[in-house]
Design a protein around this motif. Structure first.
Motif, PDB file in Angstrom:
ATOM      1  N   GLY A  30       0.801  -1.213   0.000  1.00 51.57           N
ATOM      2  CA  GLY A  30       0.000   0.000   0.000  1.00 51.57           C
ATOM      3  C   GLY A  30       0.837   1.267   0.000  1.00 51.57           C
ATOM      4  N   TYR A  31       2.122   1.173   0.330  1.00 49.08           N
ATOM      5  CA  TYR A  31       2.979   2.340   0.394  1.00 49.08           C
ATOM      6  C   TYR A  31       3.823   2.509  -0.856  1.00 49.08           C
ATOM      7  CZ  TYR A  31       1.652   2.262   5.259  1.00 49.08           C
ATOM      8  OH  TYR A  31       0.939   2.259   6.416  1.00 49.08           O
ATOM      9  N   GLY A  32       3.489   1.839  -1.930  1.00 53.67           N
ATOM     10  CA  GLY A  32       4.221   1.970  -3.178  1.00 53.67           C
ATOM     11  C   GLY A  32       5.418   1.057  -3.291  1.00 53.67           C
ATOM     12  N   TYR A  33       5.634   0.160  -2.336  1.00 56.06           N
ATOM     13  CA  TYR A  33       6.771  -0.758  -2.378  1.00 56.06           C
ATOM     14  C   TYR A  33       6.395  -1.989  -3.179  1.00 56.06           C
ATOM     15  CZ  TYR A  33      10.117  -4.286  -0.931  1.00 56.06           C
ATOM     16  OH  TYR A  33      11.055  -5.288  -0.928  1.00 56.06           O
ATOM     17  N   GLU A  34       7.173  -2.276  -4.205  1.00 59.83           N
ATOM     18  CA  GLU A  34       6.985  -3.506  -4.968  1.00 59.83           C
ATOM     19  C   GLU A  34       8.319  -4.241  -4.998  1.00 59.83           C
ATOM     20  OE1 GLU A  34       5.205  -3.060  -8.787  1.00 59.83           O
ATOM     21  OE2 GLU A  34       3.672  -1.720  -8.029  1.00 59.83           O
ATOM     22  N   PRO A  35       8.328  -5.506  -4.633  1.00 65.15           N
ATOM     23  CA  PRO A  35       9.599  -6.232  -4.619  1.00 65.15           C
ATOM     24  C   PRO A  35      10.140  -6.450  -6.034  1.00 65.15           C
ATOM     25  CG  PRO A  35       7.799  -7.728  -4.195  1.00 65.15           C
ATOM     26  CD  PRO A  35       7.223  -6.341  -4.201  1.00 65.15           C
ATOM     27  N   TYR A  36      11.448  -6.444  -6.153  1.00 66.34           N
ATOM     28  CA  TYR A  36      12.109  -6.715  -7.419  1.00 66.34           C
ATOM     29  C   TYR A  36      12.493  -8.188  -7.439  1.00 66.34           C
ATOM     30  CZ  TYR A  36      15.796  -6.816 -10.928  1.00 66.34           C
ATOM     31  OH  TYR A  36      16.561  -7.141 -12.009  1.00 66.34           O
ATOM     32  N   CYS A  37      11.938  -8.937  -8.372  1.00 63.61           N
ATOM     33  CA  CYS A  37      12.185 -10.381  -8.448  1.00 63.61           C
ATOM     34  C   CYS A  37      12.870 -10.724  -9.769  1.00 63.61           C
ATOM     35  CB  CYS A  37      10.880 -11.164  -8.336  1.00 63.61           C
ATOM     36  SG  CYS A  37      10.029 -10.921  -6.772  1.00 63.61           S
ATOM     37  N   PHE A  38      13.761 -11.699  -9.707  1.00 61.75           N
ATOM     38  CA  PHE A  38      14.397 -12.219 -10.903  1.00 61.75           C
ATOM     39  C   PHE A  38      14.700 -13.695 -10.711  1.00 61.75           C
ATOM     40  CE2 PHE A  38      17.662 -10.587  -8.144  1.00 61.75           C
ATOM     41  CZ  PHE A  38      18.663 -11.541  -8.187  1.00 61.75           C
ATOM     42  N   ILE A  39      14.960 -14.370 -11.813  1.00 62.30           N
ATOM     43  CA  ILE A  39      15.263 -15.806 -11.792  1.00 62.30           C
ATOM     44  C   ILE A  39      16.778 -15.981 -11.850  1.00 62.30           C
ATOM     45  CG2 ILE A  39      14.940 -18.016 -12.954  1.00 62.30           C
ATOM     46  CD1 ILE A  39      12.376 -16.890 -11.801  1.00 62.30           C
ATOM     47  N   LYS A  40      17.319 -16.679 -10.867  1.00 59.04           N
ATOM     48  CA  LYS A  40      18.749 -16.931 -10.791  1.00 59.04           C
ATOM     49  C   LYS A  40      19.006 -18.389 -11.168  1.00 59.04           C
ATOM     50  CE  LYS A  40      22.505 -16.796  -7.432  1.00 59.04           C
ATOM     51  NZ  LYS A  40      22.839 -16.523  -6.034  1.00 59.04           N
ATOM     52  N   LYS A  41      19.955 -18.617 -12.050  1.00 58.22           N
ATOM     53  CA  LYS A  41      20.320 -19.975 -12.445  1.00 58.22           C
ATOM     54  C   LYS A  41      21.587 -20.388 -11.703  1.00 58.22           C
ATOM     55  CE  LYS A  41      18.357 -19.805 -17.066  1.00 58.22           C
ATOM     56  NZ  LYS A  41      18.637 -19.907 -18.511  1.00 58.22           N
ATOM     57  N   VAL A  42      21.505 -21.537 -11.036  1.00 55.29           N
ATOM     58  CA  VAL A  42      22.643 -22.061 -10.287  1.00 55.29           C
ATOM     59  C   VAL A  42      23.079 -23.363 -10.945  1.00 55.29           C
ATOM     60  CG1 VAL A  42      23.431 -22.893  -8.061  1.00 55.29           C
ATOM     61  CG2 VAL A  42      21.788 -21.022  -8.165  1.00 55.29           C
ATOM     62  N   LYS A  43      24.342 -23.408 -11.353  1.00 52.09           N
ATOM     63  CA  LYS A  43      24.871 -24.600 -12.024  1.00 52.09           C
ATOM     64  C   LYS A  43      25.710 -25.386 -11.033  1.00 52.09           C
ATOM     65  CE  LYS A  43      28.192 -24.389 -15.181  1.00 52.09           C
ATOM     66  NZ  LYS A  43      28.915 -24.196 -16.457  1.00 52.09           N
ATOM     67  N   ASP A  46      26.566 -33.267 -10.287  1.00 57.11           N
ATOM     68  CA  ASP A  46      26.250 -34.372  -9.397  1.00 57.11           C
ATOM     69  C   ASP A  46      27.476 -35.272  -9.237  1.00 57.11           C
ATOM     70  OD1 ASP A  46      26.338 -35.700 -11.804  1.00 57.11           O
ATOM     71  OD2 ASP A  46      24.330 -36.547 -11.665  1.00 57.11           O
ATOM     72  N   TYR A  47      27.296 -36.382  -8.579  1.00 63.03           N
ATOM     73  CA  TYR A  47      28.388 -37.303  -8.268  1.00 63.03           C
ATOM     74  C   TYR A  47      29.069 -37.834  -9.529  1.00 63.03           C
ATOM     75  CZ  TYR A  47      30.825 -41.319  -6.277  1.00 63.03           C
ATOM     76  OH  TYR A  47      31.785 -42.229  -5.903  1.00 63.03           O
ATOM     77  N   TYR A  48      28.296 -37.984 -10.618  1.00 66.05           N
ATOM     78  CA  TYR A  48      28.818 -38.570 -11.850  1.00 66.05           C
ATOM     79  C   TYR A  48      29.333 -37.514 -12.824  1.00 66.05           C
ATOM     80  CZ  TYR A  48      26.399 -42.587  -9.981  1.00 66.05           C
ATOM     81  OH  TYR A  48      25.985 -43.599  -9.161  1.00 66.05           O
ATOM     82  N   GLY A  49      29.299 -36.234 -12.463  1.00 65.58           N
ATOM     83  CA  GLY A  49      29.809 -35.177 -13.333  1.00 65.58           C
ATOM     84  C   GLY A  49      28.763 -34.573 -14.247  1.00 65.58           C
ATOM     85  N   ASN A  50      27.507 -34.970 -14.101  1.00 62.45           N
ATOM     86  CA  ASN A  50      26.453 -34.391 -14.930  1.00 62.45           C
ATOM     87  C   ASN A  50      26.098 -32.982 -14.436  1.00 62.45           C
ATOM     88  OD1 ASN A  50      26.185 -36.816 -16.403  1.00 62.45           O
ATOM     89  ND2 ASN A  50      24.872 -37.650 -14.805  1.00 62.45           N
ATOM     90  N   VAL A  51      25.803 -32.089 -15.392  1.00 63.63           N
ATOM     91  CA  VAL A  51      25.459 -30.718 -15.040  1.00 63.63           C
ATOM     92  C   VAL A  51      24.008 -30.653 -14.576  1.00 63.63           C
ATOM     93  CG1 VAL A  51      25.245 -28.367 -15.905  1.00 63.63           C
ATOM     94  CG2 VAL A  51      27.100 -29.802 -16.705  1.00 63.63           C
ATOM     95  N   ILE A  52      23.793 -29.983 -13.450  1.00 64.31           N
ATOM     96  CA  ILE A  52      22.446 -29.771 -12.918  1.00 64.31           C
ATOM     97  C   ILE A  52      22.233 -28.265 -12.827  1.00 64.31           C
ATOM     98  CG2 ILE A  52      20.910 -30.080 -10.953  1.00 64.31           C
ATOM     99  CD1 ILE A  52      22.501 -32.613 -10.293  1.00 64.31           C
ATOM    100  N   ILE A  53      21.205 -27.758 -13.484  1.00 61.12           N
ATOM    101  CA  ILE A  53      20.892 -26.331 -13.460  1.00 61.12           C
ATOM    102  C   ILE A  53      19.581 -26.146 -12.703  1.00 61.12           C
ATOM    103  CG2 ILE A  53      20.341 -24.298 -14.829  1.00 61.12           C
ATOM    104  CD1 ILE A  53      22.093 -25.463 -17.040  1.00 61.12           C
ATOM    105  N   LYS A  54      19.645 -25.367 -11.614  1.00 56.87           N
ATOM    106  CA  LYS A  54      18.462 -25.072 -10.818  1.00 56.87           C
ATOM    107  C   LYS A  54      18.070 -23.614 -11.063  1.00 56.87           C
ATOM    108  CE  LYS A  54      19.570 -28.138  -6.981  1.00 56.87           C
ATOM    109  NZ  LYS A  54      19.842 -28.211  -5.540  1.00 56.87           N
ATOM    110  N   LYS A  55      16.775 -23.372 -11.198  1.00 55.84           N
ATOM    111  CA  LYS A  55      16.267 -22.015 -11.341  1.00 55.84           C
ATOM    112  C   LYS A  55      15.627 -21.613 -10.010  1.00 55.84           C
ATOM    113  CE  LYS A  55      15.405 -22.346 -16.264  1.00 55.84           C
ATOM    114  NZ  LYS A  55      14.411 -22.274 -17.332  1.00 55.84           N
TER     115      LYS A  55
END
Length: 60
Positions: A30-43, A46-55
């Protein structure tokens, strides 16, 4: 007739109790505050060397 009135009253109370918390979430905006959101990718790998990308959604 009495059962219908009692059940209608219970349904109305349930609807109002769910509506009150949902309205409370908008109080800080109500006071004009709006949160700033973005998507962060984390690479990572795993144990076998496969790439895992989390958003991950990050809000400030």
């Amino acid at each position: 007739m009495r059962k219908i009135i009692v059940s209608a009253t219970v349904a109305l109370v349930a609807a109002v109790s769910f509506a009150a918390p949902s309205q409370a979430g908008y109080y800080s905006y109500g006071y004009g505050y709006e949160p700033y959101c973005f998507i962060k990718k984390v690479k990572s790998y795993d144990y076998y060397g496969n790439v895992i990308i989390k958003k991950i959604k990050v809000c400030k």
